[in-house]
Design an enzyme around this catalytic site. Structure first.
Site, mmCIF file in Angstrom:
data_model
loop_
_atom_site.group_PDB
_atom_site.id
_atom_site.type_symbol
_atom_site.label_atom_id
_atom_site.label_comp_id
_atom_site.label_asym_id
_atom_site.label_seq_id
_atom_site.Cartn_x
_atom_site.Cartn_y
_atom_site.Cartn_z
ATOM 1 N N VAL A 1 3.068 -40.611 21.706
ATOM 2 C CA VAL A 1 3.729 -41.725 22.383
ATOM 3 C C VAL A 1 3.740 -41.515 23.890
ATOM 4 O O VAL A 1 3.577 -42.456 24.671
ATOM 5 C CB VAL A 1 5.174 -41.889 21.856
ATOM 6 C CG1 VAL A 1 5.892 -43.038 22.560
ATOM 7 C CG2 VAL A 1 5.166 -42.108 20.350
ATOM 8 N N GLU A 2 3.910 -40.256 24.290
ATOM 9 C CA GLU A 2 4.027 -39.955 25.712
ATOM 10 C C GLU A 2 2.698 -40.035 26.445
ATOM 11 O O GLU A 2 2.615 -40.617 27.522
ATOM 12 C CB GLU A 2 4.620 -38.549 25.898
ATOM 13 C CG GLU A 2 6.088 -38.427 25.533
ATOM 14 C CD GLU A 2 6.992 -39.082 26.556
ATOM 15 O OE1 GLU A 2 6.510 -39.400 27.660
ATOM 16 O OE2 GLU A 2 8.173 -39.283 26.255
ATOM 17 N N SER A 3 1.652 -39.411 25.896
ATOM 18 C CA SER A 3 0.422 -39.225 26.673
ATOM 19 C C SER A 3 -0.848 -39.309 25.846
ATOM 20 O O SER A 3 -1.932 -39.113 26.391
ATOM 21 C CB SER A 3 0.457 -37.833 27.322
ATOM 22 O OG SER A 3 0.421 -36.829 26.299
#
Length: 482
Positions: A157-159
């Site tokens: 989700v982040e990167s």
């Protein structure tokens, strides 16, 4: 040579590295000695600015599970792995599946993300292809701490598991630390090295941070994750507002910004797909439940390109694993280690032998001042103009004030340069005593010079520093006193 050891993997590496999707997602085993977690400062730290908004209706190809970032080093390592060798190995994704512990969450946003990801199967293939170098290591660390395995999917989700990812708000790395929060959790950031981009150090830091947030918000993982995205201060303010208004204070009931409302549903949607891929008519790639890399300790700085040649490791893969190093050499002030990929023919033994045979190097950072010339800088450090041009990939001898040059000092020229500095530094005379000063938070070169009543230029000269250089916490400075 001492090392942090992970047993070798049984796969063959193919030295072909493909670029990942042109549109990708946004951008700690044993404690890494370069990390200095500060678990009492979480309340003052905030992680702001992740852009995880959904794509517009006219942009169906952008993965909704991935925030927007820029990157120049995303690598799809699925092409590096021999599928035949991994087919018979245990699957780390199955290991993740068995460790799920979050309560279920079913909202419209979760359904929307489930639908998109299951309809875009290449997204999942590319996502786990990028995850492969780091996923076993992350899972090991989560298991050692007894944390829910959903956290192993959080970098998706982040990167999208890209260590080079950078968001529009300057959050960086697979765990997307903004500069202040990264520094608060021991991730050094300087000209040579950015710990936020280091998948090894940043994993320790992220899990430290998540554990603190979990404790801060009374064991509620959804609130902890919302705080990871929006910042603990922001979430606390909203909880106070909800209490004053007589509203519920659980994650679903809080009035959060759109980005944070969608953040956890993206993770839950991916968790549900991983938990039962057949229910979504998708087939997830198999990732060997074995380490992808080994952590080898260094005694000194090494040239990464030269190291790649000596070991036969593809230099792009080497740089990808060691993305925290911003130059083509490891940082002179650490961390003193390098991550090397493992397989049955090219393993850490070759890497240790290569390190023992590498020529010693000493690179310095020179901040160009007004009036500097390339020939003058070369003379100052005792190196040739051609060496400066080659090291810095300069097509001419023109340089610009404010920029930096990498100075390749040989052992002889380093000795000569230090001798020159002692001559120039009038304070380092035989009638003076030498003091070692450890830098503490908030100190600057000017404040240290004032404390010891020495000239600022002398202080910089004694420590081979330039105007504009940034001090690191616990950095040792040499001071000569009358």
């Amino acid at each position: 040579m001492p090392c942090l050891y992970y047993s070798p993997m049984n796969f063959k590496a193919v030295l072909i590295i493909g670029l990942s999707l042109s549109i990708i997602g946004c951008s700690h085993t044993k404690k890494d000695p370069s990390l200095e977690s500060n678990k009492d400062r979480t309340a003052q730290l905030s992680k702001e600015g992740h852009d995880t908004s959904l794509p517009s209706a006219g942009d169906p190809i952008t993965p909704t599970l991935e925030p927007e970032t820029t990157t120049d080093t995303a690598i799809d390592v699925s092409e590096l792995i021999d599928a035949e060798s991994t087919a018979t190995a245990d699957d780390v994704i199955a290991r993740i599946r068995q460790g799920f512990a979050f309560p279920d969450l079913m909202t419209t946003d979760v359904k929307q993300h489930e639908k998109w990801a299951s309809e875009h199967k290449t997204y999942l293939t590319n996502l786990f292809g990028r995850a492969e170098p780091f996923l076993f290591f992350i899972v090991e660390e989560i298991e050692k701490r007894g944390l829910p395995m959903e956290l192993a999917l959080l970098p998706a989700v982040e990167s999208a598991y890209d260590p080079g990812a950078v968001s529009r708000s300057k959050a960086a790395g697979i765990w997307q630390f903004v500069p202040a929060t990264g520094r608060g959790f021991g991730l050094n950031q300087n000209w040579w090295y950015d710990g936020r981009h280091d998948p090894y150090s940043s994993t320790f830091a992220a899990l430290d941070y998540l554990e603190q947030l979990h404790k801060m918000f009374d064991g509620d993982w959804f609130l902890a994750l919302a705080a990871y995205n929006a910042g603990p201060g922001t979430l606390r303010r909203e909880i106070r507002r909800a209490k004053r208004a007589g509203r519920a204070t659980d994650y679903v009931s809080l009035k959060l910004r759109a980005e944070t409302r969608r953040y956890i549903p993206k993770l839950i949607a991916l968790k549900r797909i991983v938990a039962d891929p057949s229910a979504y008519a998708v087939e997830l790639p198999k990732i060997a439940n074995q380490p992808f890399f080994e952590v080898i300790s260094l005694d000194s700085q090494i040239d990464l390109n030269d190291f790649a040649k000596k070991t036969g490791i593809d230099k792009r893969l080497l740089r990808h694993l060691n993305r925290g190093f911003k130059r083509w050499a490891t940082a002179p002030d650490g961390p003193y280690r390098v991550l090397v990929p493992l397989d049955e023919s090219q393993n850490a033994d070759y890497a240790r032998d290569a390190i023992a045979k590498l020529e010693p190097i000493d690179y310095r950072n020179h901040k160009i001042r007004s009036g500097d010339t390339l020939s003058g800088i070369a003379k100052q450090y005792g190196v040739s103009v051609s060496a400066l041009r080659q090291t810095n990939k300069l097509s001419s001898s023109r340089i610009r004030a404010g920029k930096s040059l990498l100075i390749p000092l040989s052992e002889a020229s380093a000795i000569k340069h230090k001798a020159n500095q002692r001559v120039v530094a009038s304070g380092a005379s035989s009638g003076q005593s030498k003091v070692s000063h450890k830098v503490i938070a908030g100190e600057t070169l000017w404040s240290i010079a004032k404390r010891y009543k020495v000239n600022l230029d002398q202080l910089m000269s004694w420590n081979n520093m330039q105007h504009g250089d940034v001090l690191s916490l616990n950095q040792i400075l040499t001071v000569f006193l009358n």
